[in-house]
Design an enzyme around this catalytic site. Structure first.
Site, PDB file in Angstrom:
ATOM      1  CG  ASP A  30      41.376  28.435  44.018  1.00 43.87           C
ATOM      2  OD1 ASP A  30      40.922  29.330  43.084  1.00 43.87           O
ATOM      3  OD2 ASP A  30      40.995  28.464  44.963  1.00 43.87           O
ATOM      4  CE  LYS A  35      37.737  28.534  41.853  1.00 43.02           C
ATOM      5  NZ  LYS A  35      37.726  29.424  41.801  1.00 43.02           N
ATOM      6  CB  THR A  86      42.607  42.431  42.140  1.00 44.68           C
ATOM      7  OG1 THR A  86      42.752  42.007  40.857  1.00 44.68           O
ATOM      8  CG2 THR A  86      44.247  42.130  43.026  1.00 44.68           C
ATOM      9  CG  ASN A 211      41.633  46.911  31.254  1.00 43.51           C
ATOM     10  OD1 ASN A 211      41.770  46.286  29.773  1.00 43.51           O
ATOM     11  ND2 ASN A 211      41.366  46.310  32.669  1.00 43.51           N
ATOM     12  CG  LEU A 253      35.054  52.740  17.771  1.00 37.62           C
ATOM     13  CD1 LEU A 253      35.304  53.166  16.422  1.00 37.62           C
ATOM     14  CD2 LEU A 253      34.604  54.159  19.068  1.00 37.62           C
ATOM     15  CB  ALA A 255      26.152  52.249  20.391  1.00 38.42           C
ATOM     16  N   GLY A 260      30.943  46.353  31.179  1.00 36.14           N
ATOM     17  CA  GLY A 260      30.507  44.844  32.496  1.00 36.14           C
ATOM     18  C   GLY A 260      31.789  44.377  32.590  1.00 36.14           C
ATOM     19  CB  CYS A 263      39.001  43.725  33.337  1.00 35.28           C
ATOM     20  SG  CYS A 263      39.443  42.112  33.623  1.00 35.28           S
ATOM     21  CE  LYS A 266      39.250  42.955  38.573  1.00 30.76           C
ATOM     22  NZ  LYS A 266      40.502  43.781  38.479  1.00 30.76           N
TER      23      LYS A 266
END
Length: 434
Positions: A30, A35, A86, A211, A253, A255, A260, A263, A266
Site C-alpha cells: 500500500d 497504514k 475505484t 450488485n 428483501l 425494508a 449504502g 459497492c 458507486k
C-alpha cells in the site's frame, strides 16, 4: 504460490489474509506508509469481525507481510492482484480508474517471468484490456496475462464469504492463467467451489450486474413497504411470502432506509454510465438509483412526522450510523442524509454506533456523539434506529422509556415487533408495518 496484493484496503486486506490462511505467501502493498506501519504493529485499520486474528496468525506464520515498496514485491510473484479503490469519478459517475492504471504502469516495470496480473478491484467492462495495453506499452518484453477476478464479499461476513464462496468468477483470455488461478483457489476444493471461468469482459460485467440486481431487490421491497403503509399490509409478511419462492429468495428483501456502503452506490452509477456510453440504456437501474437517493431523505421525514411535523429545537437520538451492522463503513450510509435533513430542519442530533463513530465524526460535525446507547437517549424527544446492530435488538425498553422525553421510537430497520413496543406505551413508527 507467491501472491502480491496491491492495495491494503477492505478488499485487499481481507483477500490477502485469506490467501495467506490458505497457505500461500502473500505480500500486501500500500502506498499509505502510515497504514502499513499500523498493520506491521498488528493494528487493523478497518473493522471486520475476525480479521485481526486472521492477520495476526498469518503474520506469525510468516505467510503474510506488509510493505510500501511495490516493485520488489512484484518480482518473483506468481500472481499480482490489483485491489485499489475505484470510487465514482466526480462529475460524471464513471468509475475512477486512475489508481488501477497507475498501478499497472508500476507493475510493468517490475515483471519478471510469466506473471498473472489479476484485477480484483471492481472495474468497468474493458478495464482489463486497458491494463494489458498499459503494461505492454511500458514493458513490451513482459510475459504476463491479465485476469478479472471480482470480489463478492459482504462487509461484516467477508472472511466467511471468501472461504466459502457461492462462486469464484474468473475472466481469462490466456489459457495459461487457468492453471495459476486454479492453484491459487485449490484450497477451496474441499468445499467444491464453483470456479466459473469466463471471458474477461464477461467477468467484469458480472460483478456490476450482480450488485445492480441486489440493489434493485432492496429498492423493490422498499417501495412495496411504502405501499404496505398505505393499504395496511405488513411488508415483512409480504417479503416472507415472496421470498419462499425459490425463484425470488428471501435475501435482500428487508425494508429499510435504502442501500449504502462501498459497492452498490458507486457500482450502480458506473453501470448506468457504461450503458449510456454503449447506447444500451439501463432504465431499471437508473430508477433504482433515483429511488434510493430519495428514500434516504424520506426516512428523515418519518422522524419529523412522528414529532408532529417539526423537529426544530427537538433532540433526536440516533442509534446506528454505519450503513450496515458489523462494519465501521460510513460510505453512502443512509444516516448521512438523515442527519443532514434533521439538522437542517433545526433538530439537535445525538448519536451512538458501536464501531463507526471515529469515521462519522468528520462527516457529521453537527452531531453530538455518545459512548453508549442510553447516554444518547437521555432527554431525547424521539429515538430513531438507523442501523440494526444486535445490541439495539435487546434494548431495555423500560429504561428507554424512562430516558426519553417523549416515548417515540422510529424503527427504520424493523428491529422490533410493533405490538410488543406499543404495549409498553410507545408511539412506534416502522417501515411498511402496521
Amino acid at each position: 504460490m507467491n501472491i502480491t496484493m496491491i492495495g491494503s484496503g477492505y478488499v485487499g486486506l481481507v483477500s490477502g489474509a485469506c490467501f495467506a490462511d490458505f497457505g500461500h505467501n502473500v505480500i500486501c502493498v500500500d502506498a499509505d506508509a502510515n497504514k502499513i506501519e499500523r498493520l506491521k504493529t498488528g493494528e487493523i485499520p478497518i473493522f471486520e469481525p475476525g480479521l485481526d486474528e486472521l492477520v495476526a496468525n498469518n503474520v506469525e506464520q510468516n505467510r503474510l507481510s506488509f510493505t510500501t515498496e511495490l516493485e520488489p514485491a512484484v518480482k518473483g510473484a506468481d500472481a499480482v492482484f490489483i485491489a485499489v479503490g475505484t470510487p465514482s469519478r466526480r462529475g460524471d459517475g464513471h468509475a475512477d480508474l486512475s489508481f488501477v492504471y497507475a498501478v499497472a504502469q508500476t507493475i510493468a516495470k517490475a515483471l519478471k517471468g510469466f506473471t498473472v496480473v489479476v484485477n480484483k478491484s471492481t472495474v468497468p467492462v474493458g478495464t482489463g484490456d486497458e491494463v494489458e495495453r498499459i503494461i505492454r506499452e511500458v514493458n513490451p518484453d513482459a510475459d504476463f496475462t491479465v485476469v478479472s477476478n471480482p470480489e463478492f464479499l459482504r462487509e461484516g461476513a467477508a472472511i466467511e464469504d471468501f472461504k466459502r464462496p457461492d462462486r469464484v468468477v474468473i475472466g481469462i483470455e490466456d489459457p495459461r492463467a487457468r492453471d495459476v488461478m486454479e492453484e491459487i483457489y485449490r484450497p477451496l476444493s474441499l468445499n467444491a467451489p464453483p470456479l466459473v471461468f469466463v471471458g474477461r469482459r464477461t467477468s467484469e460485467l458480472t460483478k456490476y450486474a450482480a450488485n445492480a440486481f441486489l440493489a434493485t431487490k432492496i429498492t423493490f421491497i422498499n417501495e412495496i413497504a411504502d405501499l404496505c403503509e398505505k393499504v395496511g399490509a405488513d411488508v415483512q409478511e409480504v417479503a416472507r411470502g415472496i421470498g419462499l419462492d425459490k425463484r425470488i429468495g428471501g435475501k435482500f428483501l428487508h425494508a429499510g432506509p435504502g442501500y449504502g456502503g462501498s459497492c452498490f452506490p458507486k457500482d450502480t452509477l458506473a453501470l448506468i454510465k457504461t450503458g449510456q456510453d454503449e447506447g444500451a440504456a439501463l432504465r431499471i437501474v437508473e430508477t433504482v438509483v433515483a429511488v434510493n437517493d430519495a428514500r434516504k431523505r424520506a426516512m428523515a421525514r418519518k422522524v419529523i412526522n412522528a414529532l408532529g411535523g417539526s423537529v426544530r429545537g427537538k433532540k433526536i437520538a440516533l442509534l446506528g450510523l454505519a450503513f450496515k451492522p458489523n462494519t465501521d463503513d460510513m460510505r453512502d450510509a443512509p444516516s448521512l442524509a438523515i442527519v443532514a435533513s434533521l439538522a437542517g430542519d433545526g433538530a439537535q442530533v445525538h448519536a451512538y454506533d458501536p464501531e463507526s463513530m471515529a469515521q462519522a465524526r468528520p462527516l457529521m460535525p453537527e452531531v453530538t456523539f455518545h459512548d453508549n446507547a442510553y447516554s444518547a437517549l437521555e432527554g431525547a424527544d424521539a429515538l430513531a434506529i438507523v442501523t440494526e446492530w444486535d445490541a439495539f435488538r435487546a434494548l431495555d425498553l423500560d429504561r428507554v422509556r424512562s430516558l426519553l422525553k417523549q416515548p417515540i421510537i422510529v424503527d427504520l430497520r424493523n428491529v422490533y415487533r410493533p405490538g410488543d413496543v406499543r404495549k409498553r406505551g410507545f408511539t412506534y413508527v416502522s417501515v411498511g408495518r402496521t
